[in-house]
Design an enzyme around this catalytic site. Structure first.
Site, PDB file in Angstrom:
ATOM      1  N   LYS A 114       9.295  -0.492   7.321  1.00 15.08           N
ATOM      2  CA  LYS A 114       9.964  -0.346   6.022  1.00 15.08           C
ATOM      3  C   LYS A 114       9.190  -1.075   4.937  1.00 15.08           C
ATOM      4  CE  LYS A 114      13.500  -3.223   4.957  1.00 15.08           C
ATOM      5  NZ  LYS A 114      13.338  -3.900   3.658  1.00 15.08           N
ATOM      6  N   ASN A 115       8.787  -2.325   5.233  1.00 15.47           N
ATOM      7  CA  ASN A 115       8.168  -3.140   4.181  1.00 15.47           C
ATOM      8  C   ASN A 115       6.726  -2.726   3.861  1.00 15.47           C
ATOM      9  OD1 ASN A 115      10.516  -4.498   3.921  1.00 15.47           O
ATOM     10  ND2 ASN A 115       9.823  -6.410   4.878  1.00 15.47           N
ATOM     11  N   CYS A 136      20.668 -11.977  -4.827  1.00 15.14           N
ATOM     12  CA  CYS A 136      21.101 -11.164  -3.698  1.00 15.14           C
ATOM     13  C   CYS A 136      21.543 -12.100  -2.592  1.00 15.14           C
ATOM     14  CB  CYS A 136      19.986 -10.237  -3.240  1.00 15.14           C
ATOM     15  SG  CYS A 136      18.633 -11.116  -2.502  1.00 15.14           S
ATOM     16  N   ARG A 180      15.964 -14.998  -5.672  1.00 19.45           N
ATOM     17  CA  ARG A 180      14.811 -14.082  -5.636  1.00 19.45           C
ATOM     18  C   ARG A 180      14.333 -13.620  -7.014  1.00 19.45           C
ATOM     19  NH1 ARG A 180      15.603 -10.021  -0.592  1.00 19.45           N
ATOM     20  NH2 ARG A 180      13.348 -10.001  -0.560  1.00 19.45           N
ATOM     21  N   ASP A 193      12.214 -12.963   8.131  1.00 24.04           N
ATOM     22  CA  ASP A 193      12.996 -11.770   8.475  1.00 24.04           C
ATOM     23  C   ASP A 193      13.410 -11.740   9.943  1.00 24.04           C
ATOM     24  OD1 ASP A 193      12.941 -10.887   5.918  1.00 24.04           O
ATOM     25  OD2 ASP A 193      11.545  -9.233   6.243  1.00 24.04           O
ATOM     26  N   ARG A 217      19.762  -0.209   6.265  1.00 20.43           N
ATOM     27  CA  ARG A 217      18.695  -0.328   5.275  1.00 20.43           C
ATOM     28  C   ARG A 217      17.352  -0.551   5.964  1.00 20.43           C
ATOM     29  NH1 ARG A 217      19.218  -5.142   2.308  1.00 20.43           N
ATOM     30  NH2 ARG A 217      17.123  -4.502   1.848  1.00 20.43           N
TER      31      ARG A 217
HETATM   32  C1  UD1 Z   1       9.362  -9.398   1.092  1.00 15.31           C
HETATM   33  C2  UD1 Z   1      10.055  -8.540   2.121  1.00 15.31           C
HETATM   34  C3  UD1 Z   1      11.226  -9.283   2.733  1.00 15.31           C
HETATM   35  C4  UD1 Z   1      10.768 -10.635   3.276  1.00 15.31           C
HETATM   36  C5  UD1 Z   1       9.981 -11.422   2.231  1.00 15.31           C
HETATM   37  C6  UD1 Z   1       9.364 -12.691   2.789  1.00 15.31           C
HETATM   38  C7  UD1 Z   1       9.657  -6.313   1.286  1.00 15.31           C
HETATM   39  C8  UD1 Z   1      10.219  -5.078   0.668  1.00 15.31           C
HETATM   40  N1  UD1 Z   1      10.509  -7.327   1.478  1.00 15.31           N
HETATM   41  O1  UD1 Z   1      10.312  -9.661   0.076  1.00 15.31           O
HETATM   42  O2  UD1 Z   1      11.769  -8.486   3.769  1.00 15.31           O
HETATM   43  O3  UD1 Z   1      11.904 -11.385   3.654  1.00 15.31           O
HETATM   44  O4  UD1 Z   1       8.917 -10.622   1.715  1.00 15.31           O
HETATM   45  O5  UD1 Z   1       8.565 -12.421   3.861  1.00 15.31           O
HETATM   46  O6  UD1 Z   1       8.492  -6.372   1.631  1.00 15.31           O
HETATM   47  N2  UD1 Z   1       9.638 -15.812  -5.361  1.00 15.31           N
HETATM   48  C9  UD1 Z   1       9.651 -16.415  -6.597  1.00 15.31           C
HETATM   49  N3  UD1 Z   1       9.173 -15.711  -7.682  1.00 15.31           N
HETATM   50  C10 UD1 Z   1       8.689 -14.448  -7.553  1.00 15.31           C
HETATM   51  C11 UD1 Z   1       8.674 -13.847  -6.285  1.00 15.31           C
HETATM   52  C12 UD1 Z   1       9.153 -14.554  -5.200  1.00 15.31           C
HETATM   53  O7  UD1 Z   1      10.088 -17.553  -6.737  1.00 15.31           O
HETATM   54  O8  UD1 Z   1       8.267 -13.873  -8.574  1.00 15.31           O
HETATM   55  C13 UD1 Z   1      10.163 -16.555  -4.196  1.00 15.31           C
HETATM   56  C14 UD1 Z   1      11.402 -15.881  -3.603  1.00 15.31           C
HETATM   57  O9  UD1 Z   1      12.567 -16.254  -4.283  1.00 15.31           O
HETATM   58  C15 UD1 Z   1      11.361 -16.382  -2.182  1.00 15.31           C
HETATM   59  C16 UD1 Z   1       9.857 -16.467  -1.885  1.00 15.31           C
HETATM   60  O10 UD1 Z   1       9.207 -16.484  -3.146  1.00 15.31           O
HETATM   61  O11 UD1 Z   1      11.932 -17.650  -2.088  1.00 15.31           O
HETATM   62  C17 UD1 Z   1       9.316 -15.326  -1.062  1.00 15.31           C
HETATM   63  O12 UD1 Z   1       9.606 -14.110  -1.706  1.00 15.31           O
HETATM   64  P1  UD1 Z   1       8.647 -12.839  -1.591  1.00 15.31           P
HETATM   65  O13 UD1 Z   1       7.526 -13.127  -0.658  1.00 15.31           O
HETATM   66  O14 UD1 Z   1       8.313 -12.380  -2.966  1.00 15.31           O
HETATM   67  O15 UD1 Z   1       9.612 -11.780  -0.911  1.00 15.31           O
HETATM   68  P2  UD1 Z   1       9.836 -10.279  -1.321  1.00 15.31           P
HETATM   69  O16 UD1 Z   1       8.536  -9.645  -1.703  1.00 15.31           O
HETATM   70  O17 UD1 Z   1      10.973 -10.168  -2.250  1.00 15.31           O
END
Ligand code: UD1
Length: 420
Positions: free
Chosen positions: A22-23, A118, A123, A307, A399
């Site tokens: 999915k990711n 969420c 996030r 995850d 999902r």
């Molecule tokens: C992706 C995955 C999700 C997984 C996560 C971490 C997808 C669609 N989803 O989510 O399943 O749990 O990686 O492996 O691929 N953060 C910030 N600012 C930002 C972006 C992120 O502070 O602009 C923080 C987030 O709040 C979180 C951490 O960084 O605490 C990791 O988030 P991130 O790696 O961005 O996860 P996602 O890409 O949302």
């Protein structure tokens, strides 16, 4: 709304086929709108609610999307009149924000509904937006939407404060059509990012260094549709490995990329799980005599994935001794714990750590899935609970797990889906 009912205590045997990740599918689908000519052919795309939302989003932008009904998706995005990801779609799936980089690169503008908090934390997307600004975009936010625009993106040297998966993907996609070279430091190195980079390069992009913390993107003038194989879902695979350990039978899981599961396999084996690789791209779980308590900490790749933290926690309720699980990626990712405790687990949370004492005989209960992986953990707990467990809000599980009920039933689980 549906629930999943599980009659615990069945031995699991057989083979389970792992779906496309999915990711990986989500960012690759988003990237397909970067192509002004040609058609992209993506397979195997898992048939999941999140994928449907991304396909709806692509169509709402004006892309032509077709599927062959057996896992291949074709996308043509020659005309792209739309440049907005509306509230209704971002609200249904946070990963809709991944369309922003491709739209900005292709059209010079993008508008998306800001994702709210969420279930697993606030996030934010500040790192994505800072990356776009570094590439020369103007970013404005009002009325719950964020809008980015740029006549021409320009390559830049960008350092991410945290190796965010989504920010790495969004910035990497935006930079493919920028003028000049972009260097992304402290980038995320997840296998899904490598899969996306291969797709971008197949489209004509010049991305290197992916899979490390320093990615370099040399901008090109245009990209064309391309074919891409989606990698197997490592989180789904590991969830079935844990199910098999709890099911105490012999289960093979394939296709898997064992190299992307190193941290997971190390931890499961440390806990006493008997997992072998008898053939390439296949893992086999053999009955385990006794599970041992372990400590584990979630980290960006190649560390133990956040995850899988809920599923590991469910497993450790059956291990001998006290396990300490530390969650470092998301600040609010223990919502499955009170539900596991209602089933008889002994887990204490302190800040971002959970102390699990086992083994605890679990008893069936009606429990609610608060998010995708929390839901998977409750299904796993249901497999060993005494009696019939009902996991409500199963839409969260759908999902991310294609045909979970059918796959577990084929292994011998007594499991069914019912309307709430
Ligand atoms: C992706 C995955 C999700 C997984 C996560 C971490 C997808 C669609 N989803 O989510 O399943 O749990 O990686 O492996 O691929 N953060 C910030 N600012 C930002 C972006 C992120 O502070 O602009 C923080 C987030 O709040 C979180 C951490 O960084 O605490 C990791 O988030 P991130 O790696 O961005 O996860 P996602 O890409 O949302």
């Amino acid at each position: 709304m549906t629930s999943i009912l599980i009659q615990g205590g069945q031995q699991l045997q057989g083979h389970v086929t792992i779906s496309g990740a999915k990711n990986a599918a989500l960012p690759i689908l988003a990237a397909s709108v970067l192509a002004a000519v040609g058609e992209s052919r993506l397979t195997p795309v898992p048939w999941l609610n999140d994928v449907m939302v991304m396909l709806d989003l692509l169509q709402s932008l004006g892309a032509q999307v077709e599927t062959d009904g057996v896992g291949t998706v074709f996308v043509r995005a020659h005309d792209l009149p739309g440049w907005e990801a509306p509230y209704e779609l971002v609200n249904r799936m946070r990963a809709s924000v991944l369309i922003m980089g491709p739209l900005l690169a292709r059209l010079g503008r993008a508008r998306i509904s800001l994702p709210g908090g969420c279930a697993i934390g606030s996030r934010p997307i500040d790192l994505h937006l800072r990356g776009f600004v570094a590439l020369g975009a103007e970013v404005k936010s009002n009325h719950g939407y964020v809008e980015a625009s740029a006549k021409q993106l320009r390559g830049a040297h960008i350092y991410l404060d945290y190796p965010s998966v989504g920010a790495t993907e969004n910035i990497m996609m935006a930079a493919t059509l920028a003028q000049g070279t972009t260097v992304l430091e402290n980038a995320a190195a997840e296998p899904e990012i490598v899969n996306l980079a291969h797709f971008l390069n197949n489209m004509g992009a010049r991305v290197s260094g992916f899979g490390t913390d320093r990615i370099e993107i040399q901008g090109v003038e245009h990209l064309a549709g391309a074919a891409q194989t989606i990698i197997p879902d490592r989180i789904e695979a590991a969830t079935y490995l844990i199910a098999a350990v709890l099911g105490q039978g012999r289960v093979t899981v394939s296709p898997v990329d064992c190299s992307s599961l190193q941290a997971v396999l190390a931890k499961l084996r440390q806990a006493g799980c008997n997992i072998v690789s008898e053939q390439e791209n296949t893992l086999t779980v053999l009955p385990t005599s006794a599970l041992k308590a372990i400590d584990a900490q979630t980290m960006p790749y190649p560390g133990f994935p956040t995850d899988l933290q809920p599923q590991l926690l469910a497993l450790l309720t059956q291990a001998n001794g006290a396990s300490l699980i530390t969650e470092t990626v998301f600040e609010n990712r223990f919502q499955h714990v009170p539900e596991l405790c209602r089933m008889g687990a002994q887990i204490r949370i302190s800040g971002h750590q959970a102390l699990v004492r086992g083994p605890s005989p679990l008893t069936s209960a009606t429990v609610a899935a608060s998010d995708l992986r929390a839901g998977a953990a409750l299904v796993l707990a249901g497999l060993v609970a005494n009696g019939q467990t009902t996991v409500t809000n199963a839409f969260h599980i759908d999902r991310g797990y294609e045909q979970i009920v059918e796959k577990l039933r084929a292994l011998g689980a007594i499991i069914e889906r019912i309307p709430d």
